[in-house]
Motif scaffolding. Structure first.
Motif, mmCIF file in Angstrom:
data_model
loop_
_atom_site.group_PDB
_atom_site.id
_atom_site.type_symbol
_atom_site.label_atom_id
_atom_site.label_comp_id
_atom_site.label_asym_id
_atom_site.label_seq_id
_atom_site.Cartn_x
_atom_site.Cartn_y
_atom_site.Cartn_z
ATOM 1 N N SER A 24 11.192 3.267 6.712
ATOM 2 C CA SER A 24 9.943 3.280 5.875
ATOM 3 C C SER A 24 8.674 3.512 6.755
ATOM 4 C CB SER A 24 9.791 1.985 5.107
ATOM 5 O OG SER A 24 11.003 1.814 4.437
ATOM 6 N N GLY A 26 7.032 7.007 5.663
ATOM 7 C CA GLY A 26 5.807 6.860 4.976
ATOM 8 C C GLY A 26 4.864 7.827 5.852
ATOM 9 N N ASN A 46 5.591 11.557 5.620
ATOM 10 C CA ASN A 46 5.481 12.152 4.283
ATOM 11 C C ASN A 46 3.896 12.701 4.026
ATOM 12 O OD1 ASN A 46 5.800 12.323 1.449
ATOM 13 N ND2 ASN A 46 4.455 10.609 1.244
ATOM 14 N N TYR A 52 8.103 3.881 -0.201
ATOM 15 C CA TYR A 52 7.233 4.261 0.474
ATOM 16 C C TYR A 52 6.818 5.490 0.512
ATOM 17 C CZ TYR A 52 10.817 7.007 3.208
ATOM 18 O OH TYR A 52 11.879 7.943 3.696
ATOM 19 N N THR A 101 4.105 5.173 -2.306
ATOM 20 C CA THR A 101 2.884 4.337 -1.697
ATOM 21 C C THR A 101 2.106 4.930 -0.793
ATOM 22 O OG1 THR A 101 4.462 2.437 -2.329
ATOM 23 C CG2 THR A 101 2.547 2.116 -0.570
ATOM 24 N N SER A 102 2.835 5.558 0.215
ATOM 25 C CA SER A 102 2.268 6.235 1.326
ATOM 26 C C SER A 102 1.219 7.324 0.609
ATOM 27 C CB SER A 102 2.861 6.833 2.334
ATOM 28 O OG SER A 102 4.086 7.542 1.734
ATOM 29 N N SER A 126 1.874 2.202 8.895
ATOM 30 C CA SER A 126 3.165 2.580 9.159
ATOM 31 C C SER A 126 3.656 1.825 10.764
ATOM 32 C CB SER A 126 3.359 3.934 9.564
ATOM 33 O OG SER A 126 3.336 4.835 8.372
#
Length: 437
Positions: free
Chosen positions: A257, A261, A264, A384, A387-388, A407
């Protein structure tokens, strides 16, 4: 000196060429997709709010695209893993390669025929139905695990990561330059995508026609344990294995994650001001990420004789934590590479976690155990990825690097279950030594 044809044929039948060809094609595809999304986002934005809106368009596309590629493969990957553990070991590798080929052809069609970029959502669905990365990577790791002894497994799986990274390094370095090649009849990116598609075809043919399954013999497996008697080897408490598996899964989820994240949004981050990278710079940046595969492999080779696997994982997590924290404050290209240089061992944790997991279960469960881990990581992506993405979009104006700082926190949390596994492993070794005496 005669040419060692038998050795060459033996190497071609191993999983290594598949890894190299697949990642070579994927690195070309990734740069092409990133630049095509950038171009299409630029055309769809209002000139008055160009930069911010372009970032939102790009991250929204990747959010949907990544969620599709994470979730659609869940059931197909479980089915392929089950078939793999029942003897069809090559199936979890071959079937996803068909999906990879479909993705290449789809993006080629989008660019060549000027189709909407949203067509790639459909390609992502087909890719997922083939099992995708969730089936392919555990399938590769299972073949590598079967061909190695328990004592050499961390090294073998790290070698897989090394080949993967080196192929990505070569592909990434070339991808930006290939993207800019065009003729009067072929636009930008067409040549790059044609090459990527041809490599995907070659990889699929190799896996279907040449790939073979290799397993170490039981005598080799016993020798790998050194002085520990076979009677002691079999007396592993089931409860202790289950606890270790849960701890390793937890660490993998937290660390994945953390990495996922950050990665991403990293592609969009380098394309905005003040970095504003070109296609060549995107390729170089991807190559810097692939170079970490080499440094992580060298780290495993150099450190494994001095430290345990849990300690190796902790070193890798600390490496990623420091680098991604520094990435929070990057405002120039040279600072990006400085941050990446701190990630030297960031790819050690996950293959080493897989190695430890494979030592908690019998051979007949390798495929399912590694695939379940991969699917758990896919489920974690449900949290993630959006969210990210939303955190990055909402902090664009005041602190774009905030998601990288977040992160680093998750990476630190991942060290806790690994430290517990390390303590439990030390207690187990002391117990086995007493029993052996």
């Amino acid at each position: 000196m005669p040419f060692p044809l038998p050795k060459l044929l033996s190497a071609l039948r191993h999983v290594w060429p598949v890894i190299v060809l697949e990642e070579l094609g994927s690195s070309l595809f990734d740069t092409a997709l990133q630049m095509v999304v950038l171009d299409r986002s630029a055309n769809a934005t209002d000139p008055s709010t160009h930069d911010r809106q372009q970032q939102i368009e790009m991250t929204n596309f990747y959010m949907v695209y990544n969620l599709i590629t994470k979730f659609i493969p869940i059931l197909p990957a479980l089915l392929l893993a089950r078939l793999g553990d029942r003897g069809w070991r090559r199936l979890p590798v071959i079937v996803p390669l068909v999906g990879y080929l479909v993705s290449r052809v789809a993006l080629l069609a989008v660019v060549f025929f000027a189709l909407p970029i949203q067509l790639m959502y459909g390609a992502a669905v087909l890719f997922g139905l083939s099992g995708g990365y969730a089936a392919y990577w555990p399938g590769v790791m299972t073949l590598a695990s079967l061909a190695s002894t328990a004592s050499e497994r961390s090294k073998a799986l790290s070698r897989v990561e090394l080949l993967y990274g080196m192929a990505g390094l070569v592909g990434s370095l070339a991808s930006g330059h290939l993207f800019m090649l065009y003729t009067s009849s072929l636009g930008r990116g067409i040549i790059l995508l044609i090459i990527s598609t041809l490599v995907a075809v070659l990889c699929l043919l190799h896996a279907a026609l040449l790939l073979q399954v290799t397993e170490v013999s039981s005598s080799e497996e016993e020798e790998s344990y050194g002085l520990i008697p076979p009677a002691v080897q079999s007396e592993v408490p089931v409860q202790r294995n289950l606890i270790n598996i849960v701890l390793l899964y937890t660490a993998a989820i937290l660390y994945s994650s953390s990495v996922g994240g950050a990665i991403n949004v990293l592609g969009a981050f380098v394309l905005k001001e003040p970095l504003s990278w070109s296609a060549q710079q995107v390729g170089y940046g991807n190559a810097a990420g692939c170079l970490i595969f080499l440094t992580s492999y060298l780290g495993v080779i150099g450190l494994r004789r001095y430290v345990s696997d849990p300690t190796l994982i902790m070193i890798g997590m600390l490496s990623f934590t420091s680098g991604i924290y520094f990435m929070s404050f990057v405002t120039a290209t040279y600072m990006f590479y400085l941050a990446r240089s701190l990630n030297l061992f960031a790819l050690i944790p996950l293959p080493t976690i897989r190695s430890l997991l494979s030592q908690q279960v019998p051979k007949s469960s390798y495929g399912m155990t590694l695939t379940v881990l991969q699917l758990v990581l896919k489920l974690a992506a449900a949290a993630y990825i959006p969210t990210s993405t939303k955190i990055y979009q909402n902090t664009l104006d005041w602190f774009p690097g905030f998601v990288f700082m977040l992160s680093s926190v998750f990476s630190v949390l991942a060290m806790i279950p690994i430290s517990i596994v390390g303590c439990r492993s030390q207690e187990k070794r002391q117990y086995e030594t007493i029993q052996g005496d």
